[in-house]
Design an enzyme around this catalytic site. Sequence first.
Site, PDB file in Angstrom:
ATOM      1  N   HIS A 186       5.881 -11.086  -3.576  1.00  0.00           N
ATOM      2  CA  HIS A 186       6.554  -9.859  -4.019  1.00  0.00           C
ATOM      3  C   HIS A 186       7.683  -9.554  -3.035  1.00  0.00           C
ATOM      4  O   HIS A 186       7.786 -10.191  -1.990  1.00  0.00           O
ATOM      5  CB  HIS A 186       5.571  -8.679  -4.047  1.00  0.00           C
ATOM      6  CG  HIS A 186       5.084  -8.328  -2.675  1.00  0.00           C
ATOM      7  ND1 HIS A 186       4.009  -8.971  -2.069  1.00  0.00           N
ATOM      8  CD2 HIS A 186       5.561  -7.461  -1.745  1.00  0.00           C
ATOM      9  CE1 HIS A 186       3.847  -8.489  -0.851  1.00  0.00           C
ATOM     10  NE2 HIS A 186       4.784  -7.579  -0.620  1.00  0.00           N
ATOM     11  N   HIS A 246      12.759  -9.835   1.219  1.00  0.00           N
ATOM     12  CA  HIS A 246      12.176 -11.152   1.435  1.00  0.00           C
ATOM     13  C   HIS A 246      10.818 -11.253   0.745  1.00  0.00           C
ATOM     14  O   HIS A 246      10.216 -10.241   0.393  1.00  0.00           O
ATOM     15  CB  HIS A 246      12.013 -11.443   2.931  1.00  0.00           C
ATOM     16  CG  HIS A 246      11.021 -10.538   3.592  1.00  0.00           C
ATOM     17  ND1 HIS A 246      11.329  -9.248   3.981  1.00  0.00           N
ATOM     18  CD2 HIS A 246       9.712 -10.721   3.894  1.00  0.00           C
ATOM     19  CE1 HIS A 246      10.252  -8.684   4.499  1.00  0.00           C
ATOM     20  NE2 HIS A 246       9.260  -9.554   4.452  1.00  0.00           N
TER      21      HIS A 246
END
Length: 192
Positions: free
Chosen positions: A46, A132
Amino acid sequence: MSKQMNAHFFFAVKLPDETKEKLKEYMECVSLKLPFTRWVHHEDYHITLAFLGSAPEEKLQKASGLIADSIRNEKTFPLYISRLGVFGKQETPRIFWCGTQQDKHLQDLRLKVYSACQEAGFKLETRPFKPHITMARKWAGTGPFQQSLLDVNSPFKDGHLEFEASEVVLYQTHLDKSPKYESIAIFPLLAE
């Protein structure tokens, strides 16, 4: 929303299953060359927008309502995973990640989610937002980590892996499970 004691919560952009599978295949190859202690389960990939930590039910409800309101008119948008990197000490990094290209839509979405969480009373990290996807934790190599180790064959066709950001999700962490992130609430973005 069911809640366990000492559970942690966060809002994130969900990755499509197909993207998770492609990253998983790539990481299976990379993990042979990069000795990190813990590799993240592919179902847990995620992009965090706001980490809340532990949270009382009423604050979660308030944040969820404010987020639903603030992103109601947000449309889906493409994101491009295009680079690899690490966080922490250069010789012994604590996080290995895949990063996205800079994207105004993602920055705007993050700001709305972050602001809504602050308005609901959450104290959030103040570090700059570096979108990220965490792949692994804790370097376990016999020698120091070398940046050149990231110059492995790219998983990114044409230099990147594209996917559609279409949902913001409130996740709850279950440290004793794998995968360990449970989707508690989903906030879909508008399809184009």
